[in-house]
Design an enzyme around this catalytic site. Structure first.
Site, PDB file in Angstrom:
ATOM      1  CG  HIS A 181      -2.017  -0.915   1.289  1.00  9.11           C
ATOM      2  ND1 HIS A 181      -2.850  -1.021   0.208  1.00  9.11           N
ATOM      3  CD2 HIS A 181      -2.400  -1.823   2.132  1.00  9.11           C
ATOM      4  CE1 HIS A 181      -3.708  -1.844   0.351  1.00  9.11           C
ATOM      5  NE2 HIS A 181      -3.605  -2.246   1.560  1.00  9.11           N
ATOM      6  CB  CYS A 219       1.739  -4.620 -19.094  1.00 13.25           C
ATOM      7  SG  CYS A 219       1.451  -6.423 -18.606  1.00 13.25           S
TER       8      CYS A 219
HETATM    9  C1  PEP Z   1       2.002  -8.729 -13.601  1.00 11.63           C
HETATM   10  O1  PEP Z   1       2.018  -9.801 -12.935  1.00 11.63           O
HETATM   11  O2  PEP Z   1       3.068  -8.175 -13.735  1.00 11.63           O
HETATM   12  C2  PEP Z   1       0.841  -8.082 -14.113  1.00 11.63           C
HETATM   13  C3  PEP Z   1       1.064  -7.321 -14.670  1.00 11.63           C
HETATM   14  O3  PEP Z   1      -0.339  -8.580 -13.608  1.00 11.63           O
HETATM   15  P1  PEP Z   1      -0.871  -8.379 -12.267  1.00 11.63           P
HETATM   16  O4  PEP Z   1      -0.094  -7.495 -11.556  1.00 11.63           O
HETATM   17  O5  PEP Z   1      -2.316  -8.114 -12.517  1.00 11.63           O
HETATM   18  O6  PEP Z   1      -0.900  -9.948 -11.792  1.00 11.63           O
END
Ligand code: PEP
Ligand code: MG
Length: 563
Positions: free
Chosen positions: A197, A495
């Site tokens: 957080h 991402c």
């Molecule tokens: C990740 O695992 O980097 C991702 C983008 O998916 P999430 O954070 O939603 O698991």
């Protein structure tokens, strides 16, 4: 604990940097405990019976929940959501039931509250992931209820009277939400990882932040601290004039970052798409205002966390359309199919009672036993794409084999959409060249890729040095994937949170990553940093990070190269 971020000296502390920026101000230590004297003075015999004691608990829990709700109303975005969730947890019927059970078993009120919370802590910890992260919230609620019962003000961050650096073991949502960046110049926590957080709120407020800083809470209140949210350092013996000069240089640099307007490219003009990560219509509309070329990750499961039943295809299409629409017909949106399970339980999709949900039936694996769920979601995405006219790509989470990628791609192509897979499991990175024979693009989810490569729960508060995407082993897998994309002439993006780190973003581009998708708050700092580095320099940075012995050495080497 073995750590790669040791206390470098008595005057230099090292942690994991999560929000860039430099600050110089006195330490304000957050009071997290109720005073033992007040607890000792507490008269457990003041309640006539269990019901009277439970009524006192109800009043205290209600007051705590009210406090969270008031704070939630005064802030927006992630902070408001986090505080509203805490208010709900303080009023949780299950928690109340656990306290009542303890009272009936003969415990006094304070012991009953502690016992009830403990029971919930064990359940949340057992669930792992995001639920385990909520243990901090539970303990925060316990301290606040306790303070009210013994007649003390609730602990936590008061309103600072002068600019300061907040130092804490870990910060609860109620502490971080509503922080005033004019007074809180930086955050330093002893525990907490890059996805805690503290990190999320600090990023939203652009407050320089270092987490996982061993020894931080032993600092003396009032000590002048020089915090560097890029290097991950906290210095206690900085020469004031030099510290002020570093702060001034940082202010100037941040102003330059804020002025970046895109599009994404290196200093010598190599294009790199800068995209946004979104959760729903409102966040898509806000992100659409940022200088982004589209959305690189729409986390569809976040719309369904509170749903008991699967929404119809039409209802889903409406929800997805809200996200697609702000990007019109000149930008594109990458929609991720349901990543339910593990840290994101969705009632109508997730399996119950798995021993180890992070390694269980989550993400695309849910479709193995329930292909209709995936097909209906793909129908809804295709419908939303037709209705809005926005270019739509679709990708699957948690893909581990080429056969899974091929099956998914067939279903997506049958609906005339571009198909991709996320790289979150090391096997997907190692076989990227074969995956790219069947899909149109790949997107690296560095949060899970790091967790599964390092065998370290991404929410574990004591493993920040392992859940760090700068780990050379993680970077090696990213480099393999990016190279596969380069050879196949297909896009490979990132991402996960790694894309939001301006220095690491340059490293990723140097490896051949073609797009970076991140929270809207990170778009300008990342875009501006990239605009200052030539592609050759990014390649040098990639080589330096890959050959570094650990994340600290990697960051230092890349910072020296990129300035
Ligand atoms: C990740 O695992 O980097 C991702 C983008 O998916 P999430 O954070 O939603 O698991
Ligand atoms: Mg993931």
């Amino acid at each position: 604990m073995v750590t790669e971020n040791p206390v470098a000296s008595d005057t230099l502390f090292r942690g994991t940097p999560v929000v860039p920026g430099v600050a110089y101000a006195p330490a304000l230590l957050v009071r997290t405990e109720v005073s033992p004297e007040a607890v000792a003075r507490f008269d457990a015999g003041q309640y006539a019976d269990h019901d009277a004691a439970l009524a006192a608990y109800d009043a205290a829990a209600d007051a705590v929940a009210e406090g969270f709700a008031r704070k939630a109303a005064s802030v927006s975005g992630d902070a408001a959501q986090v505080l509203t969730a805490s208010a709900g947890l303080a009023r949780d019927k299950g928690l109340r039931g656990a306290v009542r059970k303890q009272l009936r078993a003969g415990e006094d009120l304070l012991a009953a509250v502690h016992g009830g919370v403990d029971q919930f802590v064990a359940i949340f910890t057992g669930m792992g992931g995001l639920m385990a992260e909520r243990v901090t919230d539970l303990l925060d609620i316990e301290r606040r209820v306790l303070a009210r019962l013994v007649g003390e003000p609730e602990p936590g961050v008061g309103t600072p009277e002068a600019p300061c650096v907040l130092v804490a073991e870990d910060l609860a949502p109620a502490d971080t939400a509503g922080l005033d960046p004019a007074l809180v110049l930086a955050l330093v926590t002893e525990r907490g990882g890059p996805t805690s957080h503290t990190a999320i709120i600090a990023r939203q407020l652009s407050i320089p932040c270092v987490v996982g800083t061993a020894g931080a809470t032993a600092l003396t209140a009032g000590t002048m601290l020089l915090v560097d949210g890029v290097a991950g350092t906290v210095e206690t013996d900085a020469v004031p004039e030099e510290a002020e000069a570093r702060v001034a240089a940082d202010v100037e640099q941040r102003a330059a970052l804020a002025a970046w307007t895109g599009p994404g490219r290196t200093a010598d003009g190599v294009p790199v798409k800068i995209l946004a990560n979104v959760a729903d219509g409102p966040s898509a509309r806000t992100s659409g205002e940022a200088p982004v070329q589209g959305v690189g990750l729409f986390r569809t499961e976040l719309s369904f966390l509170n749903r008991k039943d699967e929404p119809s295809v039409e209802e889903q299409a409406g929800i997805y359309g809200e996200v697609l629409r702000p990007f019109g017909d000149d930008r594109y949106v990458v929609v991720r199919t349901l990543d339910a399970g593990s840290d994101k339980p969705v009632a109508f999709a997730t399996l119950e009672g798995e021993e180890n949900p992070a390694l269980g039936v989550r993400g695309l694996r849910l479709s193995f036993g329930n292909p209709g769920l995936l097909d209906r979601q793909l129908d809804a995405i295709a419908l939303a794409a037709r209705e809005t006219g926005t270019e739509t790509w679709v990708m699957a989470p948690m893909v581990a084999t080429v056969a899974e990628a091929a099956d998914f791609a067939d279903r997506v192509h049958a609906r005339d959409l571009k198909a991709g897979v996320m790289v979150e499991v090391p096997s997907a990175a190692l076989l990227a060249h074969r995956m790219l024979e069947v899909v149109d693009f790949m997107s690296i989810g560095t949060n899970d890729l790091t967790q599964y490569t390092m065998a370290a729960d991404r929410m574990a508060t004591d493993l920040a040095h392992l859940t760090d995407p700068w780990q050379p082993a993680v970077l090696q897998l990213i480099a393999i994937t990016a190279e596969a994309g380069r050879q196949a002439h297909k896009p490979v993006g990132v991402c996960g949170e790694a894309a939001a780190d301006p220095l690491l973003a340059c490293v990723l581009v140097g490896m051949g990553v073609t797009s970076l998708s991140m929270a809207a708050a990170a778009v300008r700092p990342v875009g501006a940093q990239l605009a200052r580095a030539t592609f050759d320099r990014c390649e040098d940075a990639a080589e330096a990070a890959l050959s570094a012995s650990d994340p600290v050495a990697g960051r230092d080497a890349v910072r020296a190269l990129l300035g």
